[in-house]
Write a protein that holds these residues in place. Structure first.
Motif, mmCIF file in Angstrom:
data_model
loop_
_atom_site.group_PDB
_atom_site.id
_atom_site.type_symbol
_atom_site.label_atom_id
_atom_site.label_comp_id
_atom_site.label_asym_id
_atom_site.label_seq_id
_atom_site.Cartn_x
_atom_site.Cartn_y
_atom_site.Cartn_z
ATOM 1 N N TYR A 62 -15.972 22.330 -0.799
ATOM 2 C CA TYR A 62 -15.756 21.582 0.432
ATOM 3 C C TYR A 62 -14.816 20.401 0.182
ATOM 4 N N GLN A 63 -15.020 19.726 -0.959
ATOM 5 C CA GLN A 63 -14.129 18.627 -1.338
ATOM 6 C C GLN A 63 -12.683 19.119 -1.424
ATOM 7 N N GLU A 64 -12.545 20.277 -2.074
ATOM 8 C CA GLU A 64 -11.218 20.851 -2.268
ATOM 9 C C GLU A 64 -10.607 21.216 -0.899
ATOM 10 N N PHE A 65 -11.461 21.764 -0.034
ATOM 11 C CA PHE A 65 -11.040 22.141 1.315
ATOM 12 C C PHE A 65 -10.479 20.925 2.046
ATOM 13 N N ILE A 66 -11.233 19.825 1.987
ATOM 14 C CA ILE A 66 -10.819 18.602 2.681
ATOM 15 C C ILE A 66 -9.511 18.068 2.088
ATOM 16 N N ARG A 67 -9.427 18.111 0.734
ATOM 17 C CA ARG A 67 -8.227 17.595 0.072
ATOM 18 C C ARG A 67 -6.991 18.376 0.526
ATOM 19 N N LEU A 68 -7.125 19.710 0.482
ATOM 20 C CA LEU A 68 -6.000 20.574 0.864
ATOM 21 C C LEU A 68 -5.661 20.412 2.345
ATOM 22 N N LYS A 69 -6.693 20.321 3.155
ATOM 23 C CA LYS A 69 -6.492 20.190 4.596
ATOM 24 C C LYS A 69 -5.687 18.932 4.893
ATOM 25 N N ASN A 70 -6.069 17.829 4.247
ATOM 26 C CA ASN A 70 -5.349 16.567 4.455
ATOM 27 C C ASN A 70 -3.897 16.682 3.997
ATOM 28 N N LEU A 71 -3.733 17.350 2.845
ATOM 29 C CA LEU A 71 -2.388 17.502 2.269
ATOM 30 C C LEU A 71 -1.480 18.292 3.227
ATOM 31 N N LEU A 72 -2.002 19.438 3.716
ATOM 32 C CA LEU A 72 -1.187 20.321 4.561
ATOM 33 C C LEU A 72 -1.012 19.724 5.958
ATOM 34 N N GLU A 73 -2.024 19.015 6.382
ATOM 35 C CA GLU A 73 -1.943 18.344 7.679
ATOM 36 C C GLU A 73 -0.805 17.316 7.651
ATOM 37 N N ALA A 74 -0.698 16.608 6.503
ATOM 38 C CA ALA A 74 0.355 15.600 6.365
ATOM 39 C C ALA A 74 1.740 16.233 6.439
ATOM 40 N N GLU A 75 1.826 17.503 6.032
ATOM 41 C CA GLU A 75 3.119 18.200 6.109
ATOM 42 C C GLU A 75 3.387 18.745 7.511
ATOM 43 N N GLY A 76 2.426 18.556 8.398
ATOM 44 C CA GLY A 76 2.629 18.979 9.785
ATOM 45 C C GLY A 76 2.307 20.438 10.043
ATOM 46 N N PHE A 77 1.649 21.098 9.081
ATOM 47 C CA PHE A 77 1.393 22.539 9.210
ATOM 48 C C PHE A 77 0.458 22.886 10.363
ATOM 49 N N THR A 128 -11.139 28.464 8.431
ATOM 50 C CA THR A 128 -10.398 28.350 7.178
ATOM 51 C C THR A 128 -9.080 27.626 7.449
ATOM 52 N N LEU A 129 -8.392 27.221 6.387
ATOM 53 C CA LEU A 129 -7.107 26.544 6.559
ATOM 54 C C LEU A 129 -6.088 27.514 7.170
ATOM 55 N N SER A 130 -6.269 28.822 6.871
ATOM 56 C CA SER A 130 -5.387 29.817 7.504
ATOM 57 C C SER A 130 -5.535 29.763 9.021
ATOM 58 N N ASP A 131 -6.780 29.591 9.485
ATOM 59 C CA ASP A 131 -7.021 29.482 10.928
ATOM 60 C C ASP A 131 -6.269 28.287 11.514
ATOM 61 N N PHE A 132 -6.318 27.173 10.788
ATOM 62 C CA PHE A 132 -5.640 25.961 11.289
ATOM 63 C C PHE A 132 -4.126 26.153 11.346
ATOM 64 N N ALA A 133 -3.595 26.918 10.370
ATOM 65 C CA ALA A 133 -2.137 27.081 10.288
ATOM 66 C C ALA A 133 -1.625 28.177 11.222
ATOM 67 N N ALA A 134 -2.522 29.107 11.585
ATOM 68 C CA ALA A 134 -2.086 30.259 12.387
ATOM 69 C C ALA A 134 -1.627 29.812 13.771
ATOM 70 N N ASP A 135 -0.834 30.673 14.411
ATOM 71 C CA ASP A 135 -0.363 30.361 15.763
ATOM 72 C C ASP A 135 -1.504 30.487 16.765
ATOM 73 N N LEU A 136 -2.458 31.352 16.423
ATOM 74 C CA LEU A 136 -3.646 31.487 17.270
ATOM 75 C C LEU A 136 -4.808 31.862 16.366
#
Lengths: 420, 78
Positions: free
Chosen positions: A124-139, A256-264
């Motif tokens: 979960y920690q790793e999930f949050i770390r990655l999510k923040n990282l990719l979110e910062a890139e605007g993904f 999942t992070l894939s869900d967040f990045a997907a178009d739908l």
């Protein structure tokens, strides 16, 4: 500080040993001490489950152990319903809750409200770390997402070629729109090679097939099973994909992070296939029916228009025909004749009325007629002269009065003063 | 477009081709710029086209292929 707290509760004599605390007092004191500690009231503890018991009450009692110590734990029935997996002895877990004291047993215990398998916290920690990282890139920006095309011809699927998710999606697509072309790019969806497999499947579809849409899917599983879909490489491949991507990973509750990045994001693989076919074959059939109707309306309108043009022309032609002119001459003649007769009749009745008038006038001039209405004719007796004025008579004159049915003599007896 | 090219055999048209021609044909009829006998011809072709579309829709079967390296292989998934 603790000393101060105790001193507030009991006189100092207890502390100096001259008087003793009851067991209840001490236990209550310990309880208050623990329950006022912030760390002990909100804590994750990891260990191995042992002595798991489930009495009829529905609550669960167990002990968390590691090599150095053990901790009594209780989980109330109301919290158990939220457990994702069934607990077993020997299971390595992380338990969350607050420490309290069971006074009657003289035991402190972890009042547990949730349990996750060990390692989940790290994940979960790793999930949050990655999510923040990719979110910062605007993904995950909504603006970045592409819309899902309404009409789709070729769909790419990235999933396990042997999983139930593939069958579910194919069946849904077949039912919704069998006109589709489906290209499967198989990949492992869990395990070490999964992220690379998913990435290369997405890339190959885009490069070789150019689908209108890609479905990236996997059936339900534990958070570890779904972990490949949180992999940074997979997320980057989704963002870089030429075709829009719909994800359907796990169940409704899994994100999942894939869900967040997907178009739908679809809650399940089946739902993803449904979202990919917004326009079903039945919709298309209805559309064809509507177009055919349009066609019929168009041709009918053309025919109607031509027909009314033709009718107008025919009317104009008929207006110009000689038959029409003769007809109209006849009509004129008839009209004239009729007018002539009418005039004649009118004249006749007028003459009749006039004649009647004359006859009536004539009869009113007959003097005998006047006598009928009560008038009388007066004459002087010797010379039969008509008396019309008072000057014509003197007192004593003999006159004759003639009425309707005869005459009689009269004598003037006086003279009226009134003269005209 | 309809006037100038020799019309293709309707039976050989794909769904997309048939649909596109049907649409342009409806538009042509609605614009009413054609002689009567031609509008009748267009209408008859429109009927054939819409029948073709319906048949293609009724007989459609989902086609599934699998990427095998660089190759596409037909697969059956029930």
């Amino acid at each position: 500080m603790n000393k101060g707290m105790l001193a507030n509760m009991y006189p100092t004599s207890y502390l100096k040993g001259t008087l003793s605390l009851s067991v209840t007092d001490l236990t209550r004191y310990l309880r208050q001490l623990m329950e006022s500690d912030e760390i002990l009231q909100d804590v994750w503890v990891q260990g191995e489950i042992s002595n798991l018991t489930r009495p009829a009450s529905g609550h669960i009692y167990f002990t968390l152990k590691d090599s150095g110590a053990s901790l009594r734990c209780v989980m109330w029935r109301s919290n158990i319903t939220r457990l994702k997996t069934a607990l077993q002895d020997g299971m390595a877990v992380e338990a969350h809750g607050n420490i309290n004291v069971y006074e009657a047993g003289g035991q402190y215990q972890l009042n547990t409200d949730s349990i996750r398998s060990k390692g989940e916290g790290v994940l979960y920690q790793e999930f949050i770390r990655l999510k923040n990282l990719l979110e910062a890139e605007g993904f995950f920006e909504v603006e970045r997402k592409r819309s899902i095309p309404e009409f789709v011809k070729r769909i790419g699927i990235v999933t396990s070629p042997t999983g139930a998710a593939l069958r579910d999606m194919i069946n849904t697509l077949r039912r919704r729109n069998p006109m589709l072309m489906v290209t499967l790019a198989g990949s492992a969806v869990q395990g070490e090679g999964a992220p690379d497999g998913l990435v290369s499947a997405i890339q190959s579809l885009n490069r070789l097939v150019h689908p209108d849409l890609i479905l990236l899917a996997r059936g339900g599983g534990s958070i570890e099973d779904l972990w490949a879909f949180n992999d940074e490489r997979v997320v980057r491949a989704i963002v870089a994909s030429e075709a829009p991507i719909i994800t359907g990973v796990g169940h409704e509750t899994d994100f999942t992070l894939s869900d967040f990045a997907a178009d739908l994001r679809a809650p399940t693989p089946t739902a993803a296939a449904e979202m990919a076919t917004q326009v079903s074959i039945n919709d298309i059939k209805v559309q064809i029916g509507e177009i055919y109707f349009q066609l019929v309306v168009a041709i009918r309108e053309i025919q109607n228009q031509k027909r009314s043009e033709m009718r107008e022309c025919r009317n104009r032609l008929q207006n110009c025909s000689p038959a029409r002119r003769i007809q109209s001459s006849w009509q004129g003649l008839d009209t004239m004749t009729r007018r002539m007769i009418t005039a004649q009749r009118h004249r006749l009745s007028l003459e009749t009325i006039r004649l009647h008038g004359v006859v009536e006038n004539l009869s009113s001039l007959n003097p005998l007629d006047v006598l009928k209405r009560g008038y009388a004719v007066v004459t002087r007796s010797p010379d039969n002269r008509l008396i019309t004025q008072t000057e014509q008579v003197e007192v004593g004159d003999q006159l004759t009065v003639r009425v309707k049915n005869g005459s009689f003599p009269v004598q003037v007896s006086g003279q009226d003063q009134e003269r005209k | 477009m309809i006037k100038n090219s020799e019309p293709k055999d309707v039976e050989k048209l794909t769904y997309e081709e048939a649909f596109a021609e049907l649409m342009s044909l409806v538009e042509a009829l609605e614009s009413d710029e054609h002689p009567l006998d031609e509008t009748m011809r267009l209408f008859e072709r429109g009927q054939t086209l819409s029948r073709r579309c319906t048949v293609l829709l009724d007989n459609a079967e989902l086609k599934v292929q699998q990427l095998n390296g660089e190759n596409l292989v037909d697969v059956e998934i029930e």
